[in-house]
Write a protein that holds these residues in place. Structure first.
Motif, short mmCIF file in Angstrom:
data_model
loop_
_atom_site.label_atom_id
_atom_site.label_comp_id
_atom_site.label_asym_id
_atom_site.label_seq_id
_atom_site.Cartn_x
_atom_site.Cartn_y
_atom_site.Cartn_z
N SER A 140 0.85 -1.20 0.00
CA SER A 140 0.00 0.00 0.00
C SER A 140 0.88 1.24 0.00
O SER A 140 2.04 1.22 0.42
N LYS A 141 0.34 2.35 -0.51
CA LYS A 141 1.08 3.60 -0.67
C LYS A 141 0.62 4.61 0.37
O LYS A 141 -0.57 4.72 0.65
N TRP A 142 1.60 5.39 0.88
CA TRP A 142 1.33 6.37 1.94
C TRP A 142 2.10 7.66 1.69
O TRP A 142 3.20 7.62 1.14
N THR A 143 1.51 8.77 2.13
CA THR A 143 2.16 10.08 2.04
C THR A 143 2.36 10.62 3.45
O THR A 143 1.41 10.65 4.24
N LYS B 79 8.68 11.79 1.21
CA LYS B 79 7.26 12.10 1.31
C LYS B 79 6.40 10.88 1.00
O LYS B 79 5.42 10.62 1.66
N HIS B 80 6.77 10.13 -0.04
CA HIS B 80 5.98 8.99 -0.48
C HIS B 80 6.62 7.68 -0.02
O HIS B 80 7.83 7.51 -0.17
N PHE B 81 5.78 6.78 0.48
CA PHE B 81 6.26 5.52 1.04
C PHE B 81 5.41 4.36 0.55
O PHE B 81 4.24 4.54 0.21
N ILE B 82 6.01 3.17 0.56
CA ILE B 82 5.32 1.93 0.25
C ILE B 82 5.56 0.96 1.41
O ILE B 82 6.69 0.86 1.91
N VAL B 83 4.52 0.23 1.81
CA VAL B 83 4.69 -0.84 2.80
C VAL B 83 5.31 -2.02 2.07
O VAL B 83 4.69 -2.60 1.18
N GLU C 43 7.11 -2.56 7.63
CA GLU C 43 8.30 -1.86 7.16
C GLU C 43 7.89 -0.95 6.00
O GLU C 43 7.31 -1.42 5.02
N LEU C 44 8.19 0.33 6.15
CA LEU C 44 7.91 1.32 5.11
C LEU C 44 9.21 1.64 4.38
O LEU C 44 10.26 1.77 5.02
N GLU C 45 9.12 1.82 3.06
CA GLU C 45 10.29 2.24 2.28
C GLU C 45 9.97 3.55 1.58
O GLU C 45 8.94 3.67 0.91
N ALA C 46 10.87 4.52 1.72
CA ALA C 46 10.71 5.81 1.05
C ALA C 46 10.99 5.63 -0.44
O ALA C 46 11.99 5.02 -0.81
N VAL C 47 10.12 6.15 -1.28
CA VAL C 47 10.29 6.03 -2.73
C VAL C 47 11.52 6.82 -3.18
O VAL C 47 12.31 6.34 -3.99
N TYR C 48 11.73 8.00 -2.65
CA TYR C 48 12.81 8.90 -3.06
C TYR C 48 14.20 8.33 -2.74
O TYR C 48 15.09 8.32 -3.57
N SER C 49 14.37 7.85 -1.50
CA SER C 49 15.70 7.47 -1.03
C SER C 49 15.90 5.96 -0.86
O SER C 49 17.01 5.52 -0.62
N GLN D 143 -3.38 8.03 3.26
CA GLN D 143 -3.31 6.85 2.40
C GLN D 143 -3.25 7.28 0.93
O GLN D 143 -3.95 8.21 0.52
N GLY D 144 -2.39 6.64 0.15
CA GLY D 144 -2.19 6.99 -1.23
C GLY D 144 -1.08 8.02 -1.36
O GLY D 144 -0.49 8.44 -0.37
N TRP D 145 -0.78 8.41 -2.61
CA TRP D 145 0.24 9.42 -2.85
C TRP D 145 -0.43 10.71 -3.22
O TRP D 145 -1.19 10.78 -4.19
#
Length: 74
Positions: free
Chosen positions: A13-16, A25-29, A46-52, A71-73
């Motif tokens: 799932s995607k999170w902001t 700012k944007h993360f994925i579980v 565990e969340l992973e940052a999309v940017y880094s 929830q979502g980007w």
């Protein structure tokens, strides 16, 4: 307003982050942290940052806090 989430359905799932830090700012579980005792409920993800690609483990209930996460980007 309290968001209802099923921890078993959070994978990918995607999170902001409401207040981004270090351009994250944007993360994925990316992983559900399974408890040692299978009878126990999932407590962390565990969340992973999309940017880094930096990852961190948080209590999944934290995602229901609208002052921290959306929830979502967005």
């Amino acid at each position: 307003m309290t968001m209802r989430l099923n921890p078993r359905k959070l994978l990918l799932s995607k999170w902001t982050a409401v207040q981004p830090r270090n351009k994250e700012k944007h993360f994925i579980v990316v992983r559900l942290i399974e408890p040692e005792d299978p009878a126990q409920a999932i407590r962390e993800v565990e969340l992973e940052a999309v940017y880094s690609r930096h990852s961190r483990i948080i209590a999944w209930q934290t995602l229901t806090d609208a002052t921290l996460w959306r929830q979502g980007w967005h």
